[in-house]
Design a protein around this motif. Structure first.
Motif, mmCIF file in Angstrom:
data_model
loop_
_atom_site.group_PDB
_atom_site.id
_atom_site.type_symbol
_atom_site.label_atom_id
_atom_site.label_comp_id
_atom_site.label_asym_id
_atom_site.label_seq_id
_atom_site.Cartn_x
_atom_site.Cartn_y
_atom_site.Cartn_z
ATOM 1 N N UNK A 165 0.778 -1.019 0.027
ATOM 2 C CA UNK A 165 0.003 0.076 -0.178
ATOM 3 C C UNK A 165 0.890 1.111 0.093
ATOM 4 N N UNK A 166 2.140 1.189 0.381
ATOM 5 C CA UNK A 166 2.914 2.436 0.602
ATOM 6 C C UNK A 166 3.988 2.391 -0.515
ATOM 7 N N UNK A 167 3.643 1.570 -1.636
ATOM 8 C CA UNK A 167 4.628 1.659 -2.859
ATOM 9 C C UNK A 167 4.183 2.676 -3.553
ATOM 10 N N UNK A 168 5.128 3.132 -4.342
ATOM 11 C CA UNK A 168 4.729 4.219 -5.362
ATOM 12 C C UNK A 168 5.463 3.968 -6.772
ATOM 13 N N UNK A 169 4.866 4.121 -7.828
ATOM 14 C CA UNK A 169 5.564 3.922 -9.262
ATOM 15 C C UNK A 169 6.566 4.800 -9.371
ATOM 16 N N UNK A 170 7.452 4.717 -10.162
ATOM 17 C CA UNK A 170 8.639 5.539 -10.611
ATOM 18 C C UNK A 170 7.901 6.757 -11.278
ATOM 19 N N UNK A 171 8.416 7.809 -10.991
ATOM 20 C CA UNK A 171 8.068 9.194 -11.540
ATOM 21 C C UNK A 171 8.409 9.188 -12.968
ATOM 22 N N UNK A 172 7.725 10.018 -13.895
ATOM 23 C CA UNK A 172 7.870 10.457 -15.235
ATOM 24 C C UNK A 172 9.282 10.864 -15.383
ATOM 25 N N UNK A 173 9.789 10.778 -16.434
ATOM 26 C CA UNK A 173 10.996 11.284 -16.533
ATOM 27 C C UNK A 173 11.030 12.584 -17.368
ATOM 28 N N UNK A 174 11.893 12.813 -18.411
ATOM 29 C CA UNK A 174 12.091 14.038 -19.239
ATOM 30 C C UNK A 174 10.858 14.633 -19.731
ATOM 31 N N UNK A 175 9.605 13.571 -19.807
ATOM 32 C CA UNK A 175 8.319 14.358 -20.512
ATOM 33 C C UNK A 175 7.501 15.073 -19.240
ATOM 34 N N UNK A 176 7.645 14.672 -18.203
ATOM 35 C CA UNK A 176 6.954 15.348 -17.376
ATOM 36 C C UNK A 176 7.619 16.114 -16.110
ATOM 37 N N UNK A 200 2.277 -13.645 -18.670
ATOM 38 C CA UNK A 200 3.706 -13.802 -18.567
ATOM 39 C C UNK A 200 4.496 -13.094 -19.894
ATOM 40 N N UNK A 201 3.745 -13.291 -21.200
ATOM 41 C CA UNK A 201 4.293 -12.734 -22.439
ATOM 42 C C UNK A 201 4.058 -11.200 -22.347
ATOM 43 N N UNK A 202 2.885 -10.641 -21.453
ATOM 44 C CA UNK A 202 2.968 -9.179 -21.298
ATOM 45 C C UNK A 202 4.091 -8.900 -20.438
ATOM 46 N N UNK A 203 4.458 -9.851 -19.601
ATOM 47 C CA UNK A 203 5.682 -9.473 -18.745
ATOM 48 C C UNK A 203 7.055 -9.323 -19.758
ATOM 49 N N UNK A 204 7.129 -10.059 -20.745
ATOM 50 C CA UNK A 204 8.292 -9.949 -21.499
ATOM 51 C C UNK A 204 8.222 -8.486 -22.227
ATOM 52 N N UNK A 205 7.362 -8.026 -22.511
ATOM 53 C CA UNK A 205 7.035 -6.728 -23.251
ATOM 54 C C UNK A 205 7.483 -5.738 -22.200
ATOM 55 N N UNK A 206 7.108 -6.039 -20.743
ATOM 56 C CA UNK A 206 7.359 -4.905 -19.943
ATOM 57 C C UNK A 206 8.732 -4.706 -19.473
ATOM 58 N N UNK A 207 9.639 -6.121 -19.652
ATOM 59 C CA UNK A 207 11.211 -6.223 -19.393
ATOM 60 C C UNK A 207 11.712 -5.587 -20.838
ATOM 61 N N UNK A 208 11.193 -5.531 -22.015
ATOM 62 C CA UNK A 208 11.701 -5.086 -22.858
ATOM 63 C C UNK A 208 11.698 -3.786 -22.926
ATOM 64 N N UNK A 209 10.564 -3.151 -22.507
ATOM 65 C CA UNK A 209 10.123 -1.800 -22.185
ATOM 66 C C UNK A 209 11.335 -1.100 -21.246
ATOM 67 N N UNK A 225 6.312 3.159 -16.538
ATOM 68 C CA UNK A 225 6.166 1.708 -16.869
ATOM 69 C C UNK A 225 5.068 1.547 -18.053
ATOM 70 N N UNK A 226 4.805 0.221 -18.270
ATOM 71 C CA UNK A 226 3.587 0.023 -19.047
ATOM 72 C C UNK A 226 2.356 0.118 -18.296
ATOM 73 N N UNK A 227 1.396 0.440 -18.916
ATOM 74 C CA UNK A 227 0.000 0.568 -18.104
ATOM 75 C C UNK A 227 -0.321 -0.645 -17.165
ATOM 76 N N UNK A 228 -0.679 0.081 -16.046
ATOM 77 C CA UNK A 228 -0.807 -0.960 -15.012
ATOM 78 C C UNK A 228 -1.983 -1.923 -15.325
ATOM 79 N N UNK A 242 2.704 -5.020 -10.586
ATOM 80 C CA UNK A 242 1.956 -4.265 -11.449
ATOM 81 C C UNK A 242 2.637 -4.086 -12.695
ATOM 82 N N UNK A 243 3.480 -4.825 -13.139
ATOM 83 C CA UNK A 243 4.248 -4.793 -14.538
ATOM 84 C C UNK A 243 5.415 -3.469 -14.354
ATOM 85 N N UNK A 244 5.293 -3.074 -13.067
ATOM 86 C CA UNK A 244 6.516 -1.843 -12.869
ATOM 87 C C UNK A 244 5.915 -0.696 -12.063
#
Length: 441
Positions: A6-17, A317-326, A340-343, A412-414
């Motif tokens: 519950x206290x975890x947070x996603x990584x913040x946006x980079x140069x775009x935001x 699992x295949x979606x996880x492959x795309x998340x790792x590639x991203x 990351x990719x859409x939660x 959550x795929x990241x």
């Protein structure tokens, strides 16, 4: 899966935001040193000017917003604040990419709070959406201010209400100390089941086969002709506006066409597409000439993606492959901390923004990265399209699977990673989390 997250947070946006965290810290430190050496320059900074104005009135409105929040509305807000006897300040400043705050309401609030001396405060600002507000408070959680502002965002009677009324509502909720309660009430039906029916577009309703279009033949004819033209014009304008912030031109970015094709593919086709992307990532990482550490992270992601691909047992699992590639491509790209990719459905592609979301039947709130279509669904109180996994013999949203049995539910795929430099999908695969969850299933 959410109990320990519950206290975890996603990584913040980079140069775009937003400015990357490390760079932001360095710049802030240099700014403080420079301001100490140059008091006159600090006094003239935008943050200091706002802080000085707030010592005269608890409401500061940038002149460009006078038409939206005029003098009378500002005085009413100030009186409302004084009646609460709380250290509430309202700072309404347009937020755009490249401004003094990096377009980030949290950064604006932090700077103003620092310029005012760092005392206990509640600062209400404009939010990330065009009709949103946000709040920060020190000490955190003392008056549930952040939840209060988030509640206003979701309250149906506040749609189109205007900035002044939204701020008034937030002040009232903060004064009552009911931020969490009001947020839970406002978001209670966010995850209600979508209306039944099928459509070519996930989540969209299809009219009955027996229904007939309403209106006269002339109206219908005009609609048929003008509608597509207006749509094309709107798409063109939107594309031009966002072209500079999209990552499509980044050499190592995953093209959105990849995700569009992946969503249409069956499992066998999806596996082939995932394999092709893993190979491409490996080639790009080995050919990269940039920062050795970044290349190393990309190679780690490549190796982890290969591990997951070899043992993938289904679409999650295949979606996880795309998340790792991203994740690997992000390490090679210009952005240091892209979303990351859409939660909700990683095959929707890269997320556009982070938003608060409360799982159905849960009290805790998460902040997850979502694509534009999922953001619109949640704001419209519709259930977003979600990637499903299996619990026993029935399909369920992947994030409802026990985290002990799914690396993707745990992360959550990241979106649910801690944000620490050493906490990544690749690192978790390398330490055996993916294999462990497979064995636990």
């Amino acid at each position: 899966m959410f109990t320990d997250l519950r206290h975890r947070r996603p990584r913040r946006a980079g140069a775009r935001r937003r400015m990357p965290a490390v760079a932001g810290a360095v710049v802030s430190a240099l700014a403080l040193v420079w301001c100490a050496a140059s008091p006159g320059a600090a006094a003239g900074s935008p943050g200091q000017k706002i802080a000085d104005a707030l010592r005269r009135s608890p409401v500061y409105v940038d002149p460009s917003l006078d038409s939206a929040v005029g003098g009378a509305a500002q005085r009413q807000l100030a009186e409302r604040i004084r009646g609460t006897h709380l250290p509430i300040r309202v700072v309404l400043v347009p937020l755009v990419e490249g401004d003094s705050w990096g377009g980030d309401p949290a950064q604006l609030a932090e700077v103003v709070h620092d310029r005012m001396g760092g005392d206990p405060s509640i600062i209400i600002t404009l939010g990330e959406f065009h009709d949103d507000i946000a709040a920060r408070e020190w000490p955190t959680g003392a008056h549930q201010a952040q939840q209060a502002a988030a509640a206003v965002f979701h309250q149906s009677d506040m749609e189109g209400a205007g900035t002044a009324r939204r701020v008034e509502r937030a002040i009232d909720i903060i004064a009552a100390g009911d931020g969490e309660k009001e947020y839970e009430k406002a978001t209670a039906d966010l995850n209600a089941p979508a209306p039944s029916g099928t459509s070519d577009e996930p989540g969209a309703a299809r009219p009955s086969e027996h229904s007939k279009p309403s209106g006269s033949p002339v109206v219908r004819a005009v609609t048929l002709v003008a509608g597509p033209l207006l749509l094309l014009g709107a798409v063109g304008l939107l594309w031009r506006r966002r072209a500079r912030v999209r990552d499509l031109a980044t050499p190592f970015a995953l093209p959105r066409s990849v995700f569009a094709a992946a969503r249409r593919a069956d499992e066998a086709e999806l596996r082939d597409r995932a394999a092709a992307e893993v190979v491409r990532l490996g080639e790009e990482a080995r050919a990269a000439q940039g920062d050795p550490q970044a290349v190393g992270r990309a190679l780690d992601a490549y190796s982890a993606a290969g591990t997951v691909l070899d043992r993938a047992r289904g679409v999650p699992d295949l979606a996880g492959v795309f998340a790792l590639v991203a994740e690997g491509r992000a390490a090679l790209g210009a952005e240091e901390a892209p979303l990351p990719l859409c939660f909700f459905h990683p095959l929707h592609g890269p997320a556009a923004r982070v938003l608060p979301w409360r799982p159905l039947g849960r009290r805790e709130e998460l902040r997850v990265a979502a694509c534009e279509s999922c953001v619109r669904a949640i704001r419209s109180r519709r259930a977003p399209e979600v990637l499903t996994d299996r619990r026993g013999d029935r399909p369920v949203p992947y994030f409802e699977v026990d985290a002990a049995h799914s690396l993707w539910a745990a992360t959550g795929y990241g979106s649910l990673l801690s944000g620490e430099p050493d906490d990544s999908l690749a690192a978790r695969v390398q330490r055996g989390d993916f294999t462990r969850t497979l064995d636990a299933s």
